[in-house]
Design an enzyme around this catalytic site. Sequence first.
Site, short mmCIF file in Angstrom:
data_model
loop_
_atom_site.label_atom_id
_atom_site.label_comp_id
_atom_site.label_asym_id
_atom_site.label_seq_id
_atom_site.Cartn_x
_atom_site.Cartn_y
_atom_site.Cartn_z
N LYS B 135 27.18 -34.99 -23.16
CA LYS B 135 26.46 -35.69 -22.19
C LYS B 135 25.74 -36.80 -22.80
O LYS B 135 25.47 -36.99 -24.04
CB LYS B 135 25.24 -34.81 -21.54
CG LYS B 135 24.77 -35.23 -20.33
CD LYS B 135 23.85 -34.27 -19.76
CE LYS B 135 23.38 -34.69 -18.42
NZ LYS B 135 22.46 -33.62 -17.84
N MET B 186 18.81 -38.66 -14.69
CA MET B 186 19.22 -37.17 -14.80
C MET B 186 18.59 -36.35 -13.65
O MET B 186 18.85 -35.17 -13.41
CB MET B 186 18.97 -36.46 -16.07
CG MET B 186 20.47 -36.83 -16.91
SD MET B 186 20.05 -38.04 -18.24
CE MET B 186 18.52 -37.48 -18.88
N SER B 212 23.27 -33.10 -13.11
CA SER B 212 23.28 -34.47 -13.85
C SER B 212 24.60 -34.24 -14.82
O SER B 212 24.96 -35.66 -15.23
CB SER B 212 22.09 -35.10 -14.25
OG SER B 212 21.73 -34.05 -15.44
N ILE B 233 18.02 -28.87 -16.39
CA ILE B 233 16.68 -28.82 -15.99
C ILE B 233 16.33 -28.49 -14.49
O ILE B 233 15.30 -28.09 -14.05
CB ILE B 233 15.79 -30.11 -16.19
CG1 ILE B 233 14.38 -30.09 -16.38
CG2 ILE B 233 15.97 -31.28 -15.01
CD1 ILE B 233 13.55 -31.18 -16.92
N GLY B 234 17.61 -28.34 -13.89
CA GLY B 234 17.50 -28.08 -12.33
C GLY B 234 18.87 -28.08 -11.78
O GLY B 234 19.29 -28.46 -10.76
N GLY B 235 19.84 -27.31 -12.70
CA GLY B 235 20.99 -27.01 -12.36
C GLY B 235 22.19 -28.08 -13.09
O GLY B 235 23.55 -27.67 -12.69
N SER B 236 21.58 -28.81 -13.77
CA SER B 236 22.59 -29.75 -14.40
C SER B 236 23.82 -29.44 -15.08
O SER B 236 24.70 -29.98 -15.47
CB SER B 236 21.68 -30.81 -15.07
OG SER B 236 21.16 -31.74 -14.35
#
Lengths: 557, 557
Positions: B135, B186, B212, B233-236
């Site tokens: 990434k 992101m 992201s 951090i939230g599904g990335s």
Amino acid sequence: MCHREMTTSWKQKVEKKRSQLRSKIPKQWILDEATLEKLKSEKQSLNENLDLLCSKSENEITHSTILILRRKLSCRELTCLEITEAFCHRAALCHQVVNCLSEVMFEQALNSAKLLDDNRPEILPPLYGIPISLKDQCNIEGVDTTMGYVGRAFRAKTTEEESYIVQLLRGQGAILYVKTTVPSSMMATDTVSNMFGLTLNGLNQMFSPGGSSGGEGALIACGGSFLGLGTDIGGSIRIPSSYHGLYGLKPTHGRVPYLRVDNSFEGRELIPSVIGPLAKDLADLRYFMSVIVNICKPWQEDVKCVPYHFDLKELQTSRHYTVGFWFGDGVITPPPSDIRALKLCQDIVNRTPGFKAVNWQPPIELNKELHSIAMEVDIADAGTEIRQEFAASGEPMIDILKPVVLEQCHLPCSVNHWWKLNKRAYDAKTAYRKYYNSFSADERPDIILSPLTLAPFRPGDMLKTTLRYVLFVNVLNFPSLNIPITTIDSKIDHLMDITQAKCAEDEMVMTYWNELISSGDVNGFPVCLQAMSPTYDDNLVCKFGTWLATELIRDRA
Amino acid sequence: MCHREMTTSWKQKVEKKRSQLRSKIPKQWILDEATLEKLKSEKQSLNENLDLLCSKSENEITHSTILILRRKLSCRELTCLEITEAFCHRAALCHQVVNCLSEVMFEQALNSAKLLDDNRPEILPPLYGIPISLKDQCNIEGVDTTMGYVGRAFRAKTTEEESYIVQLLRGQGAILYVKTTVPSSMMATDTVSNMFGLTLNGLNQMFSPGGSSGGEGALIACGGSFLGLGTDIGGSIRIPSSYHGLYGLKPTHGRVPYLRVDNSFEGRELIPSVIGPLAKDLADLRYFMSVIVNICKPWQEDVKCVPYHFDLKELQTSRHYTVGFWFGDGVITPPPSDIRALKLCQDIVNRTPGFKAVNWQPPIELNKELHSIAMEVDIADAGTEIRQEFAASGEPMIDILKPVVLEQCHLPCSVNHWWKLNKRAYDAKTAYRKYYNSFSADERPDIILSPLTLAPFRPGDMLKTTLRYVLFVNVLNFPSLNIPITTIDSKIDHLMDITQAKCAEDEMVMTYWNELISSGDVNGFPVCLQAMSPTYDDNLVCKFGTWLATELIRDRA
């Protein structure tokens, strides 16, 4: 409510609280004026004087260890009630002199002890009948947690609010009989509050007990407890341990559960407060840790705890160990007593086959950065929260909080500033680790021995001391064990040469040391060092402590 | 600088960056207009179409697994160069269609591969000759890390800035050949930026790749990589894995080292971003984790890593396992495809001796609180940091960041508010654990199977989806593995009854689902679930994943 009403009101609350506290001490344990006067005037002999006021069997109990009493309980040589009575009595006497208790729960404790005796199980739980003292922050059903704040008095905690560690201790058979004094907010290393006044050092009443677990330190040092729980966000376990010649473990964060233990700055996780034991006996301390960790498995309920095994073994002498010796941070010169203590340990390491001593000397700028991060974290909200706590009752701000409660014109920092401070802490920790890794594998210290408090201070003189050997350990989240090494002897621990001071702070600390030495009051005061290892190596720190303590005893013999 | 100059300037930078990126693709791999047109128009057949453009031996390599290629490298059946060329070629082709690469390092990669071939060691390092995609956040010496921000372009990273994980991968013999696209900052689950434009889904170009780590997902799904690193951090990690039918592990914080990986909100540790693998093959993913954890021992340098052993064993079928099935949070109704997937897994669990299925149904208010904490954390600085990043180049704000970049009138919150948010998160996590512990020992789930993304979305429609099955896992810091279960079939996955919607958000999600199903475009789209366990139980999540995947294959056969 007008200012005058508020003033009256907080003073009344203090009066009521103090009188309630006193009323919980059985009349037969209240000292008469003359005795009290004597105990207060013989400032370095409290322990011996208390021995004279307690029965031989009580002294046998309070001078014993958890492990010995456990054996005596096991073979019915003692009852839980006898043990509990002995400790309640001693704690009551000690408190009347050094003012170390914030909550007295003798009645409940004696009832619990009777209940345990009457319902003695086949297999005794690991802390069956063992009195454990608690820093005021620990919540107990039906009991206040004031943390020194008048505004928090008379709001007894509910069952739901009870600290998880309190539940665990009770579940393992421990007797909870007292909570101990703290400075209001706990953000100071002396122990004073409008609520309870000043706590004195239990070994030498001319000095402060340290803080913030100051009541704990004084109580244990005088035999009023074997082992108590303190917390450490900036030395609060280690400093009172150091000032009373006790073992005090600041564990890595997430070892002992903090769940539902009250605190200042809850949610301020950049430098997390940790909870851990102060104890007279290191074997007791390690046993206690093994019970809380291995048996209670606190990570099952406290999501901040990390699964882990607490190791009761000794150092493997077949292995090679390296010990780093830190003779100074380049900012503050440690006093002669600390240098002597370090050299004493260095000699022991050097004479031991398989052990090796190396110099630990992190870059001066890095030491400064770690300290300055800690200082900035402490003033991040400019004192907003603490000021609110004082405002709740109208009690006046206390002097020792000046370093963290800024003038009203300062505002709390923004969340962006806070995140940057977090990043700075991570960078500094990484740099410290890099210095650690710069040693070749066989020179990389398993343990670092470092100065801690440098010297005692008299009540009111907190701001003449330094936390430069204290706070960086909280930033690093290293486990650290306070180990008593020797005692101050003004015949060999000479005056310091102030012309050699590296900076104003260094000069201040040296000047204070010279005053102490000149006065002679510090003779016999404990000299302690802290043993640290990188984060998570709590087992190594404790094993090393046991080994070193054994070697020190051998040396003295 | 006037606004007009600024505008010119950021567009010029974009032009220059895109043209540099293109120039790094060898001419012979550039697709002609007609082929490109065909690949873009056949939106659900990219993989098959790419196969036709690559040689048989290349396809054999890119359709293989790390573990198989490692055997072939070991017996000299393949060279590092052959493997690297195959992946560079495939990645180049894939990129021209779905726009998934942010940095191309083919030249360096091929040179590294040659060097490895020419200096083949006796014992091959664990990732010897294995291409790993990264990434964009991962820093590589000499290469940009833009994170989609125009203002970060043309500032190649130095040796000192290189991510620790990059150094570890190179040290284990891995070939680094591409970095993949992200949405600027992101903080979105689509993958779009002013810098690189829009990335499309690799399996079905009508849809978003998620985000992201969207570039990673698309690349791996099209055979341009076996395995890549994403962050979550939230599904990335989980969302792009879900949208491409891949395995994606969001580990517990502190498993894979994040040291010197760039990020938004560095120092915002309340919901920590974690780094972890996305992969086609779960055995590859687990092998990769075992290398990074067991061999690299990243806690020795990254102070945020926790000592730990990654377990490659299978589930002990002699043991009893309980699987909790979560059929909905009480706010958003999962679509029929997810319910079908859950029931399919439930049938497998029910038919397996020693396994037990239970209903997982945490209190609705608690689900809401966890989600709302996550949302509040994301807007804590009101978008200050992200706005500054956009301002640095003058590029315009992008729409998908609206949920986290508030109108200018909002201020960042104070540190006291932030601490309160931390405390709320701890309380909610504790309550979740309490619900977990409310199950009797033999009914307490080892694993929880839960919906995740619910449904795909078309580029531009990100705000029509929900993160209610995503963000709470980040607050809880539970390890979570995305597992492909089945595919959408509009013949059996029917329209939802909007009159049954529980709230406006539920209605929005249902309406969107109905549109997708009516269009038929979603046929064949992956349906995935996430397998979670309490914090630190990463091993269990992975072992369960392997077991479930095997059972699902058996079912299909």
